[in-house]
Design an enzyme around this catalytic site. Sequence first.
Site, PDB file in Angstrom:
ATOM      1  N   GLU A  93       0.833  -1.194   0.000  1.00 14.38           N
ATOM      2  CA  GLU A  93       0.000   0.000   0.000  1.00 14.38           C
ATOM      3  C   GLU A  93       0.879   1.259   0.000  1.00 14.38           C
ATOM      4  OE1 GLU A  93      -3.930  -1.721   2.297  1.00 14.38           O
ATOM      5  OE2 GLU A  93      -2.445  -0.668   3.503  1.00 14.38           O
ATOM      6  N   CYS A 106       3.584   9.069   0.130  1.00 13.38           N
ATOM      7  CA  CYS A 106       4.238   8.208   1.117  1.00 13.38           C
ATOM      8  C   CYS A 106       4.460   6.868   0.426  1.00 13.38           C
ATOM      9  CB  CYS A 106       3.328   8.067   2.345  1.00 13.38           C
ATOM     10  SG  CYS A 106       3.946   6.885   3.549  1.00 13.38           S
ATOM     11  N   CYS A 113       8.328  -6.276   5.929  1.00 16.87           N
ATOM     12  CA  CYS A 113       9.373  -5.629   6.725  1.00 16.87           C
ATOM     13  C   CYS A 113       9.930  -6.660   7.694  1.00 16.87           C
ATOM     14  CB  CYS A 113       8.767  -4.453   7.496  1.00 16.87           C
ATOM     15  SG  CYS A 113       9.982  -3.543   8.472  1.00 16.87           S
ATOM     16  N   CYS A 117       8.433  -4.003  14.485  1.00 21.34           N
ATOM     17  CA  CYS A 117       8.034  -3.098  15.577  1.00 21.34           C
ATOM     18  C   CYS A 117       6.634  -3.530  16.029  1.00 21.34           C
ATOM     19  CB  CYS A 117       8.004  -1.648  15.090  1.00 21.34           C
ATOM     20  SG  CYS A 117       9.612  -1.053  14.546  1.00 21.34           S
ATOM     21  N   CYS A 120       3.239  -1.765  14.778  1.00 16.94           N
ATOM     22  CA  CYS A 120       3.119  -1.409  13.357  1.00 16.94           C
ATOM     23  C   CYS A 120       2.541  -2.567  12.548  1.00 16.94           C
ATOM     24  CB  CYS A 120       4.494  -1.033  12.807  1.00 16.94           C
ATOM     25  SG  CYS A 120       4.479  -0.554  11.075  1.00 16.94           S
ATOM     26  N   CYS A 335      -0.054   6.501   9.605  1.00 15.02           N
ATOM     27  CA  CYS A 335       1.238   5.914   9.976  1.00 15.02           C
ATOM     28  C   CYS A 335       1.017   4.598  10.701  1.00 15.02           C
ATOM     29  CB  CYS A 335       1.995   6.837  10.925  1.00 15.02           C
ATOM     30  SG  CYS A 335       2.349   8.423  10.237  1.00 15.02           S
TER      31      CYS A 335
HETATM   32  N1  SAH Z   1      10.582   1.500   8.620  1.00 18.60           N
HETATM   33  C1  SAH Z   1      10.710   2.926   8.627  1.00 18.60           C
HETATM   34  C2  SAH Z   1       9.685   3.580   7.727  1.00 18.60           C
HETATM   35  C3  SAH Z   1       8.265   3.524   8.261  1.00 18.60           C
HETATM   36  S1  SAH Z   1       7.753   5.136   8.581  1.00 18.60           S
HETATM   37  C4  SAH Z   1      10.650   3.456  10.041  1.00 18.60           C
HETATM   38  O1  SAH Z   1      10.457   2.658  10.945  1.00 18.60           O
HETATM   39  O2  SAH Z   1      10.877   4.634  10.259  1.00 18.60           O
HETATM   40  C5  SAH Z   1       6.296   4.911   9.457  1.00 18.60           C
HETATM   41  C6  SAH Z   1       6.315   5.648  10.779  1.00 18.60           C
HETATM   42  O3  SAH Z   1       5.079   5.364  11.469  1.00 18.60           O
HETATM   43  C7  SAH Z   1       7.427   5.155  11.679  1.00 18.60           C
HETATM   44  O4  SAH Z   1       7.890   6.184  12.493  1.00 18.60           O
HETATM   45  C8  SAH Z   1       6.688   4.125  12.499  1.00 18.60           C
HETATM   46  O5  SAH Z   1       7.358   3.776  13.656  1.00 18.60           O
HETATM   47  C9  SAH Z   1       5.381   4.840  12.750  1.00 18.60           C
HETATM   48  N2  SAH Z   1       4.314   3.936  13.172  1.00 18.60           N
HETATM   49  C10 SAH Z   1       4.289   2.589  13.059  1.00 18.60           C
HETATM   50  N3  SAH Z   1       3.159   2.094  13.592  1.00 18.60           N
HETATM   51  C11 SAH Z   1       2.452   3.158  14.045  1.00 18.60           C
HETATM   52  C12 SAH Z   1       1.186   3.305  14.661  1.00 18.60           C
HETATM   53  N4  SAH Z   1       0.434   2.243  14.905  1.00 18.60           N
HETATM   54  N5  SAH Z   1       0.760   4.537  14.993  1.00 18.60           N
HETATM   55  C13 SAH Z   1       1.524   5.625  14.710  1.00 18.60           C
HETATM   56  N6  SAH Z   1       2.719   5.554  14.100  1.00 18.60           N
HETATM   57  C14 SAH Z   1       3.195   4.332  13.772  1.00 18.60           C
END
Ligand code: SAH
Length: 352
Positions: A93, A106, A113, A117, A120, A335
């Site tokens: 997506e 974006c 991945c 995390c 996420c 995000c």
């Molecule tokens: N892998 C990279 C790129 C992803 S950017 C990274 O980790 O930075 C997406 C952003 O959204 C990252 O900062 C990630 O940690 C954040 N994110 C992930 N899950 C989220 C959630 N459930 N709510 C808000 N932000 C989230």
Amino acid sequence: MNGKIKILDFTPEETRRVLENEGWVPYKCGQFLEWVYRKAVIDPNLMTDLSLDMREFARNRIDICLVETLAEKISADGSVKLLCGLHDGEAVEIVLIKHPGRNTLCLSTQAGCRYGCSFCASSKSGFSRNLSVGEIISQVVAAKRMFPAGRLNNIVYMGVGEPLDNFKNVAKSLDIITSKSGFNIGQRKITVSTCGIAPQIIKFADLGKQYELSVSLHAPSDETRNRIMPVNKKYPLRELMGACAYFYKKTKREITFEYVLLKDVNDSELDAENLAGLIKGLKSKVNVIPYNSSLCAEFAPPDKDAVKLFCDRLSRLMVKVTVRHSRGSDIGAACGQLRFFNKNTKTGHIGE
Ligand code: SAH
């Protein structure tokens, strides 16, 4: 694989050489590049200033766009989520975000991945593979096609995947996006976000460019960060902050630390104090992202007051802080909500 030339894997200069080897005169190569990068036209039949022979060559021998839009969803706030299908049945997506006077893409860099995390959605279906340069660039072409009247102003590498884990392809895609004969978008209009792969941040700094760096910090202590971001066990905060200091020294660019605020996990007064202490002395700002629900039952979003309180505490500690109000949460485009579907698990995606 159909044996066609995958033109978006190449820089504009490489494409010129390929076409010149096929007997195209330089100004025709330039016209072809204009169609693709400036006008985002991917159907050779519409490239009216090319000869019929050239159009036929392009139709038969060149693959231009390497992603296919399988589904599209539009948010009440105007953001658009696209499900992009890849040649091998995987799908990622991406999101197009419209702000007044500015359009942002974006984009995704990997099918899945590996970093897992815990808050996420992007790694919940595991990891399949890196996206090729052409697949990354095709997302930019697809986005430009969605903004026919306006320009694409900003690109954030914040979709599915870890950009610095696909370093070579990401670096080449950045060259193409910023190239004058490519998309010609300024380096400072592009943000690469990482979960904190310290050695790759150093490599990224060594590119010597002006790209923006965002670091997904999310916790001010190794204890909490280990719990929610497994990458921290490999690259603990000391190493990560060392890499960030190197990035600043080398590029003089302010770093953005992303901080997803999770109720009762990382939102206490002590967390704010520790965070301020951790980044002290480093030219940076903190971008607080209230948690978006993302298939992770163990987390909850903080309430509005808690977000304000946390930010106020940081401000009092002289930290520059902004809140990211994620767009598109009603369509699962905020995000942390973007997903990857591999061939076997393509259920429940945005088209269904
Ligand atoms: N892998 C990279 C790129 C992803 S950017 C990274 O980790 O930075 C997406 C952003 O959204 C990252 O900062 C990630 O940690 C954040 N994110 C992930 N899950 C989220 C959630 N459930 N709510 C808000 N932000 C989230």
